[in-house]
Design a protein around this motif. Structure first.
Motif, mmCIF file in Angstrom:
data_model
loop_
_atom_site.group_PDB
_atom_site.id
_atom_site.type_symbol
_atom_site.label_atom_id
_atom_site.label_comp_id
_atom_site.label_asym_id
_atom_site.label_seq_id
_atom_site.Cartn_x
_atom_site.Cartn_y
_atom_site.Cartn_z
ATOM 1 N N GLU B 65 0.882 -1.122 -0.070
ATOM 2 C CA GLU B 65 -0.069 -0.112 0.085
ATOM 3 C C GLU B 65 0.860 1.197 -0.169
ATOM 4 O O GLU B 65 0.520 2.172 -0.516
ATOM 5 C CB GLU B 65 -0.740 0.035 1.217
ATOM 6 N N VAL B 66 2.221 1.140 0.890
ATOM 7 C CA VAL B 66 2.919 2.321 0.949
ATOM 8 C C VAL B 66 3.894 2.510 -0.134
ATOM 9 O O VAL B 66 3.923 3.412 -0.667
ATOM 10 C CB VAL B 66 3.529 2.490 2.289
ATOM 11 N N ILE B 67 4.479 1.432 -0.846
ATOM 12 C CA ILE B 67 5.697 1.551 -1.641
ATOM 13 C C ILE B 67 4.965 1.483 -3.097
ATOM 14 O O ILE B 67 4.460 0.485 -3.291
ATOM 15 C CB ILE B 67 6.469 0.383 -1.543
ATOM 16 N N LYS B 68 5.037 2.295 -3.889
ATOM 17 C CA LYS B 68 4.649 2.412 -5.266
ATOM 18 C C LYS B 68 5.547 2.149 -6.193
ATOM 19 O O LYS B 68 5.172 1.747 -7.318
ATOM 20 C CB LYS B 68 3.985 3.861 -5.501
ATOM 21 N N ASP B 69 6.775 2.406 -5.876
ATOM 22 C CA ASP B 69 7.931 2.346 -6.920
ATOM 23 C C ASP B 69 8.235 1.091 -7.055
ATOM 24 O O ASP B 69 8.389 0.008 -6.417
ATOM 25 C CB ASP B 69 9.241 2.974 -6.599
ATOM 26 N N ARG B 70 8.106 0.552 -8.804
ATOM 27 C CA ARG B 70 8.121 -0.765 -9.088
ATOM 28 C C ARG B 70 9.434 -1.575 -8.506
ATOM 29 O O ARG B 70 9.399 -2.714 -7.928
ATOM 30 C CB ARG B 70 8.338 -0.924 -10.509
ATOM 31 N N LYS B 71 10.559 -0.775 -8.456
ATOM 32 C CA LYS B 71 11.938 -1.746 -8.262
ATOM 33 C C LYS B 71 11.828 -1.843 -6.695
ATOM 34 O O LYS B 71 12.105 -2.805 -6.060
ATOM 35 C CB LYS B 71 13.087 -0.426 -8.671
ATOM 36 N N LEU B 72 11.438 -0.729 -5.913
ATOM 37 C CA LEU B 72 11.440 -0.700 -4.509
ATOM 38 C C LEU B 72 10.263 -1.846 -4.100
ATOM 39 O O LEU B 72 10.520 -2.531 -3.044
ATOM 40 C CB LEU B 72 11.108 0.308 -3.852
ATOM 41 N N ARG B 73 9.222 -2.113 -4.880
ATOM 42 C CA ARG B 73 8.001 -3.060 -4.396
ATOM 43 C C ARG B 73 8.799 -4.385 -4.417
ATOM 44 O O ARG B 73 8.784 -5.209 -3.745
ATOM 45 C CB ARG B 73 7.024 -2.753 -5.439
ATOM 46 N N LEU B 74 9.470 -4.701 -5.692
ATOM 47 C CA LEU B 74 10.237 -6.139 -5.895
ATOM 48 C C LEU B 74 11.469 -6.412 -4.744
ATOM 49 O O LEU B 74 11.196 -7.413 -4.229
ATOM 50 C CB LEU B 74 10.825 -5.944 -7.233
ATOM 51 N N LEU B 136 3.483 9.547 3.194
ATOM 52 C CA LEU B 136 3.877 8.564 3.821
ATOM 53 C C LEU B 136 4.812 7.574 2.718
ATOM 54 O O LEU B 136 6.048 7.303 2.873
ATOM 55 C CB LEU B 136 3.133 7.517 4.389
ATOM 56 N N THR B 137 4.202 7.656 1.667
ATOM 57 C CA THR B 137 4.930 7.075 0.457
ATOM 58 C C THR B 137 6.153 7.797 0.185
ATOM 59 O O THR B 137 7.250 6.984 0.142
ATOM 60 C CB THR B 137 4.045 6.930 -0.753
ATOM 61 N N ASN B 138 6.094 8.753 -0.020
ATOM 62 C CA ASN B 138 7.268 9.785 -0.314
ATOM 63 C C ASN B 138 8.505 9.540 0.796
ATOM 64 O O ASN B 138 9.491 9.208 0.443
ATOM 65 C CB ASN B 138 6.886 11.270 -0.409
ATOM 66 N N ARG B 139 7.939 9.669 2.019
ATOM 67 C CA ARG B 139 8.915 9.377 3.094
ATOM 68 C C ARG B 139 9.709 8.029 2.835
ATOM 69 O O ARG B 139 10.725 8.053 3.122
ATOM 70 C CB ARG B 139 8.248 9.635 4.424
ATOM 71 N N VAL B 140 8.933 7.010 2.898
ATOM 72 C CA VAL B 140 9.498 5.638 2.891
ATOM 73 C C VAL B 140 10.379 5.282 1.680
ATOM 74 O O VAL B 140 11.484 4.689 1.799
ATOM 75 C CB VAL B 140 8.426 4.503 2.600
ATOM 76 N N GLU B 141 9.868 5.788 0.555
ATOM 77 C CA GLU B 141 10.602 5.414 -0.757
ATOM 78 C C GLU B 141 11.976 6.422 -0.666
ATOM 79 O O GLU B 141 13.202 6.175 -1.310
ATOM 80 C CB GLU B 141 9.657 6.139 -1.907
ATOM 81 N N LYS B 142 11.996 7.587 -0.312
ATOM 82 C CA LYS B 142 13.014 8.646 -0.014
ATOM 83 C C LYS B 142 14.076 7.795 0.886
ATOM 84 O O LYS B 142 15.429 7.760 0.596
ATOM 85 C CB LYS B 142 12.797 9.913 0.683
ATOM 86 N N LEU B 143 13.586 7.019 1.881
ATOM 87 C CA LEU B 143 14.557 6.453 2.821
ATOM 88 C C LEU B 143 15.038 5.219 2.260
ATOM 89 O O LEU B 143 16.301 4.810 2.304
ATOM 90 C CB LEU B 143 13.733 6.000 4.170
ATOM 91 N N ASN B 145 15.475 4.777 -1.142
ATOM 92 C CA ASN B 145 16.173 5.295 -2.541
ATOM 93 C C ASN B 145 17.374 5.730 -1.788
ATOM 94 O O ASN B 145 18.480 5.789 -2.601
ATOM 95 C CB ASN B 145 15.363 6.261 -3.156
ATOM 96 N N ASP B 146 17.688 6.260 -0.765
ATOM 97 C CA ASP B 146 19.007 6.772 -0.001
ATOM 98 C C ASP B 146 19.147 5.715 1.089
ATOM 99 O O ASP B 146 19.691 6.421 2.094
ATOM 100 C CB ASP B 146 18.929 8.151 0.318
ATOM 101 N N ILE B 147 19.371 4.419 0.869
ATOM 102 C CA ILE B 147 19.271 3.600 2.044
ATOM 103 C C ILE B 147 20.627 3.939 3.083
ATOM 104 O O ILE B 147 20.661 3.402 4.031
ATOM 105 C CB ILE B 147 19.061 2.182 1.714
ATOM 106 N N GLU B 148 21.681 4.103 2.131
ATOM 107 C CA GLU B 148 23.104 4.244 2.669
ATOM 108 C C GLU B 148 23.246 5.289 3.679
ATOM 109 O O GLU B 148 23.895 5.452 4.608
ATOM 110 C CB GLU B 148 24.301 4.173 1.805
ATOM 111 N N LYS B 149 22.263 6.337 3.199
ATOM 112 C CA LYS B 149 22.407 7.589 3.989
ATOM 113 C C LYS B 149 21.351 7.667 5.429
ATOM 114 O O LYS B 149 21.940 8.202 6.095
ATOM 115 C CB LYS B 149 21.882 8.794 3.170
ATOM 116 N N TYR B 150 20.408 6.740 5.317
ATOM 117 C CA TYR B 150 19.418 6.780 6.347
ATOM 118 C C TYR B 150 19.844 5.722 7.294
ATOM 119 O O TYR B 150 19.166 5.504 8.293
ATOM 120 C CB TYR B 150 18.123 6.925 5.810
#
Lengths: 80, 224
Positions: B65-74, B136-143, B145-150
């Protein structure tokens, strides 16, 4: 839809199925009708005849692994 | 040898021909059923069953429900799969290698973050403070997409003082809303010691944690 397992089926049968679908095999890898090696786009690896799945959607031949299957479901929905 | 009795090679050739003809007939019937959408061909039914089961599970329902980006969903789904395969070393190794080959180290870390419940806990902590689902989607996807930073994945050989420096630099330089520390087994103790030093050094941040016997997730959140 029935999931037909090829796990215990001989290589001759796998090759025959692929041939009927326009593919060929050297016994290890799979080639399309242009002779190009079939590469699973979800894992970016050549599909091996001993670990393949053939799914609907222009007869897609993929490697049998969770990443490829989840990718297929994301793209095509849960069609079976 | 009499002309009436077939040689061994003739018998073998006959058997081979028979087997091939049988394979041909079977293949023809199966391919017809495939084209009629009655069957699909798979190697191991368990692999498909596992993926389908996971997509119906409550955690995927929430993540999906939260993660919309295809790569992140996978990658999130692969995190759930890795968690389920934790007791099967060979399958875990094979899947990790495929994730790494296709999506690199960051991709593997995204899957690991889901595997270790970091993302589900993050969503649980954040959702009460976020108004719109899209935020919430933006916040989770930002985290992600920049996982090494957060997210700091602490390894068993990481030294506490080096990590404290690394985390302090990040908090000072990026001033993130959230920084997450994760440690398991030996690294859990290291994570706890880093947390206490960060708490003392940064009064503008508060920490909270979720832990099991072997793992700890520490959230370092900026105070508003």
């Amino acid at each position: 839809m029935e999931m037909l397992s090829l796990k215990n089926e001989p290589i001759e049968l796998r090759v025959a199925i692929l041939k009927k679908m326009g593919y060929s095999s050297d016994g290890t890898f799979i080639f399309d009708s242009n002779g190009k090696m079939v590469v699973d786009p979800y894992v970016d690896e050549a599909v091996r005849i001993d670990n393949m799945v053939i799914l609907h959607g222009s007869e897609i031949v993929l490697d049998s692994n969770p990443l490829s299957l989840a990718g297929y479901f994301e793209d095509h929905g849960e069609v079976f | 040898m009499s002309d009436d009795i077939p040689s061994n090679s003739d018998v073998l050739a006959g058997i081979t021909k028979g087997l091939l003809e049988h394979a041909e007939e079977k293949a023809m019937a199966w391919v017809e059923r495939f084209r009629n959408h009655e069957i699909i061909f798979i190697e191991d039914p368990c692999t498909i069953d596992r993926v389908k089961r996971q997509r119906k599970g409550p955690e995927w329902k929430m993540l999906g429900e939260v993660i919309k980006d295809r790569k992140l969903r996978l990658l999130a789904q692969m995190g759930l799969t890795l968690r389920e395969l934790e007791n099967d070393q060979e399958k875990t190794r094979s899947l990790r290698s495929k994730i790494h080959h296709r999506y690199g180290r960051d991709g593997l870390h995204i899957a690991e973050a889901v595997q270790n419940n970091i993302i589900s806990n993050f969503i649980g902590l954040e959702s009460p403070y976020i108004g719109e689902p899209v935020d919430l989607t933006n916040r989770v996807e930002k985290l992600l997409n920049d996982i090494e930073k957060y997210i700091v994945f602490i390894g068993p050989d990481d030294k506490g003082d080096v990590l404290v420096r690394r985390v302090s630099i990040r908090l000072d330089a990026d001033v993130p809303d959230t920084l997450i520390l994760f440690g398991a087994y030996k690294a859990k103790r290291v994570a706890i010691s880093v947390r206490s030093k960060i708490e003392k050094a940064f009064s503008s941040y508060a920490t909270s944690s979720v832990e099991t016997k072997i793992k700890i997730i520490i959230f370092i959140n900026k105070l508003n």
